[in-house]
Design an enzyme around this catalytic site. Structure first.
Site, PDB file in Angstrom:
ATOM      1  N   GLY A 153      33.999  14.482  46.030  1.00  0.00           N
ATOM      2  CA  GLY A 153      34.775  16.435  46.513  1.00  0.00           C
ATOM      3  C   GLY A 153      33.999  16.679  47.489  1.00  0.00           C
ATOM      4  O   GLY A 153      32.951  16.356  47.903  1.00  0.00           O
ATOM      5  N   CYS A 174      27.921  27.449  36.212  1.00  0.00           N
ATOM      6  CA  CYS A 174      27.179  26.903  35.533  1.00  0.00           C
ATOM      7  C   CYS A 174      26.603  25.682  36.113  1.00  0.00           C
ATOM      8  O   CYS A 174      25.278  25.934  36.282  1.00  0.00           O
ATOM      9  CB  CYS A 174      27.704  25.727  34.476  1.00  0.00           C
ATOM     10  SG  CYS A 174      28.824  27.459  33.599  1.00  0.00           S
ATOM     11  N   ASP A 177      29.859  46.463  27.474  1.00  0.00           N
ATOM     12  CA  ASP A 177      28.907  46.289  28.898  1.00  0.00           C
ATOM     13  C   ASP A 177      28.824  48.347  28.404  1.00  0.00           C
ATOM     14  O   ASP A 177      29.147  48.541  28.627  1.00  0.00           O
ATOM     15  CB  ASP A 177      30.006  46.307  29.958  1.00  0.00           C
ATOM     16  CG  ASP A 177      30.002  45.225  30.542  1.00  0.00           C
ATOM     17  OD1 ASP A 177      29.854  43.961  30.892  1.00  0.00           O
ATOM     18  OD2 ASP A 177      29.052  45.688  31.426  1.00  0.00           O
ATOM     19  N   ASN A 188      25.650  19.913  30.601  1.00  0.00           N
ATOM     20  CA  ASN A 188      25.936  20.798  32.317  1.00  0.00           C
ATOM     21  C   ASN A 188      25.074  19.359  33.273  1.00  0.00           C
ATOM     22  O   ASN A 188      26.044  18.990  34.272  1.00  0.00           O
ATOM     23  CB  ASN A 188      25.042  21.942  32.594  1.00  0.00           C
ATOM     24  CG  ASN A 188      26.657  22.907  31.774  1.00  0.00           C
ATOM     25  OD1 ASN A 188      27.122  22.511  31.108  1.00  0.00           O
ATOM     26  ND2 ASN A 188      26.487  24.142  31.781  1.00  0.00           N
ATOM     27  N   LYS A 243      36.765  25.339  41.876  1.00  0.00           N
ATOM     28  CA  LYS A 243      37.894  24.786  41.657  1.00  0.00           C
ATOM     29  C   LYS A 243      39.234  26.120  41.070  1.00  0.00           C
ATOM     30  O   LYS A 243      38.923  26.618  41.692  1.00  0.00           O
ATOM     31  CB  LYS A 243      37.599  24.837  40.004  1.00  0.00           C
ATOM     32  CG  LYS A 243      37.188  25.228  38.794  1.00  0.00           C
ATOM     33  CD  LYS A 243      36.382  25.782  37.922  1.00  0.00           C
ATOM     34  CE  LYS A 243      37.983  24.841  37.421  1.00  0.00           C
ATOM     35  NZ  LYS A 243      37.185  23.981  35.681  1.00  0.00           N
ATOM     36  N   ARG A 255      35.171  25.374  29.781  1.00  0.00           N
ATOM     37  CA  ARG A 255      35.586  25.469  31.726  1.00  0.00           C
ATOM     38  C   ARG A 255      36.535  26.680  32.163  1.00  0.00           C
ATOM     39  O   ARG A 255      37.610  26.484  31.116  1.00  0.00           O
ATOM     40  CB  ARG A 255      36.418  24.621  31.224  1.00  0.00           C
ATOM     41  CG  ARG A 255      35.608  22.927  31.429  1.00  0.00           C
ATOM     42  CD  ARG A 255      36.630  21.923  30.762  1.00  0.00           C
ATOM     43  NE  ARG A 255      37.776  21.947  30.122  1.00  0.00           N
ATOM     44  CZ  ARG A 255      38.754  21.596  29.833  1.00  0.00           C
ATOM     45  NH1 ARG A 255      39.131  19.924  31.029  1.00  0.00           N
ATOM     46  NH2 ARG A 255      39.633  21.687  29.279  1.00  0.00           N
TER      47      ARG A 255
END
Length: 435
Positions: A256, A263, A30, A211, A324, A154
């Site tokens: 919800g 994503c 990185d 997705n 989430k 996920r």
């Protein structure tokens, strides 16, 4: 076998650590020197259950290392994965591929021998071909194959998803590239994981299509929930009745405040733009994008309506800020729309999130107050809004919550609580799609 992972973000760090667990020698690279320094010291820059232990064990075993020197990091690697960001491009919604293209060229110039350059980032159809052109222009003297290996991780369950995936998708046009990826994923053959080999364009589209379909399921059940409220039906029973149909399935049918995260928002937008540019617009996905954006704003108005049409001068407790549970990711979280609107409307917002407060603080209005616990947030509040379904919120006793609050309004935007129990505790309780 030795590989390099370009990018120590969510995908690169999780994938690198998991490949190391497979027995592969991995260097995660990185350009952020402070991030690399932190990782070398054992400090993980993201919250993902189990990742700290996995990283520590593989660093100790000598299979996982971190570097900020790309030239040295890719030396001797049989495969180099591009796991850099592809955010939505300002102005048109297309994926910004500048990081992918820059990394591809830099890797090509740094390689000293044949290798497979694998796109792990989520990229639009045709990106692999562009990467191949960049690589060939940079190093016409070197045999560098290009492949696509989209991730399906996920947040909150990423390690399990990598180790026990539903499938692995590999887009490659040469046998050498396919063989390198086949060797990397050999441990998954032993548990009979389906590994799908396709053309590069097909692999790129599979990721976006998957997705977009999941985002469509979420948006569909959200709109069904709105209808349930109008006609007196229960959206959970509707979702269960649908989900028992094997052709539909029960997952992603939970109503919800709208989807967020790293994503779905950017991928649905990018797919819609790509399809329209290709002359094959996907109207369903375009509608999903519009409906989901509008829903987050509607949730803020729902809170205001539940408080009698005004929150001015009132204290509103907000439980959950991340998009989430089991992550500290705030990207496109409903809280980023709901909280500013409440503050704008004159409310004092007191928020609590088990992991996301540090990330959320600079993204929310300066007037937002942050609590140390759920009950601390609820203390003296006129209304309470549950935005993210962290398990610790499920364990809150309605009587204790009622005793802590000054008011009696609760809006459960994740349908965590039992309506009868909440009303028995004295709350004016409302949820999503339930009578």
């Amino acid at each position: 076998m030795r590989i390099a992972m370009i990018g120590a973000g969510y995908v690169g760090l999780v994938s690198g650590a998991c490949f190391a667990e497979f027995g592969v020698e991995v260097t995660v690279i990185d350009t952020d020197t402070s991030k690399v320094a932190a990782l070398r010291e054992g400090r993980i820059p993201i919250y993902e259950p189990g990742l700290d232990r996995l990283v520590a064990e593989n660093v100790a075993a000598g299979r996982l290392a971190f570097a900020d020197d790309l030239d040295a990091g890719v030396r001797g690697a049989e495969a180099v994965f591009l796991a850099v960001g592809t955010p939505s491009r300002r102005g048109d919604g297309h994926a910004d591929l500048s990081f992918v293209f820059a990394a591809a060229e830099q890797v090509a110039r740094a390689l000293t021998g044949p290798a497979v350059l694998v796109t792990k980032s989520t990229v639009p159809v045709g990106t692999g071909r562009q990467v191949r052109e960049i690589v060939r222009a940079a190093r016409p003297d070197l045999d560098i194959e290009v492949a696509s290996n989209p991730e399906f991780l996920r947040e909150g369950s990423a390690i399990g998803d990598f180790m026990r995936p539903d499938r692995v998708v590999v887009g490659a046009d040469s046998e050498r590239a396919r063989e390198v990826l086949r060797r990397l994923y050999r441990p998954l053959y032993l548990i009979e994981t389906p590994i799908l080999f396709t053309a590069i364009e097909t692999a790129e589209l599979i990721k976006y299509a998957a997705n977009a379909f999941l985002a469509t399921k979420i948006t569909f059940i959200n709109e069904v929930a709105d209808l349930c409220e109008k006609v007196g039906a229960d959206v959970h029973d509707v979702a269960r009745g649908m989900g028992l149909d094997g052709r539909i399935g029960r997952k992603f049918l939970h109503p919800g405040p709208g989807f967020g995260g790293s994503c779905f928002p950017k991928d649905t937008l990018a797919l819609a733009r790509t399809a329209r540019d290709a002359g094959a617009p996907i109207s369903i996905v375009e509608t999903v994008v519009a409906v989901n954006d509008a829903r987050k704003a509607q949730m803020a108005e729902r809170v205001i309506a539940a408080c009698g049409g005004s929150v001015s001068g009132k204290t509103v407790a907000v439980l959950g800020l991340t998009f989430k549970p089991e992550t500290d990711d705030m990207r496109d979280a409903p809280a980023l729309v709901v909280v500013p609107r409440l503050v704008e409307a004159g409310a004092t917002v007191r928020a609590y999130d088990p992991e996301g407060a540090a990330v959320a603080r600079p993204l929310l209005p300066a007037a937002t107050r942050f609590a140390e616990s759920a009950l601390d947030a609820a203390a003296g509040a006129d209304a309470l809004v549950l935005l993210t379904e962290w398990n610790e919120f499920r364990a809150l006793a309605p009587a204790r919550l009622r005793a802590a609050m000054r008011g009696d309004v609760v809006l459960d935007l994740r349908n965590v609580y039992d309506p009868a129990a909440m009303r028995a505790a004295g709350f004016r309780y409302s949820s999503i799609g339930r009578p």
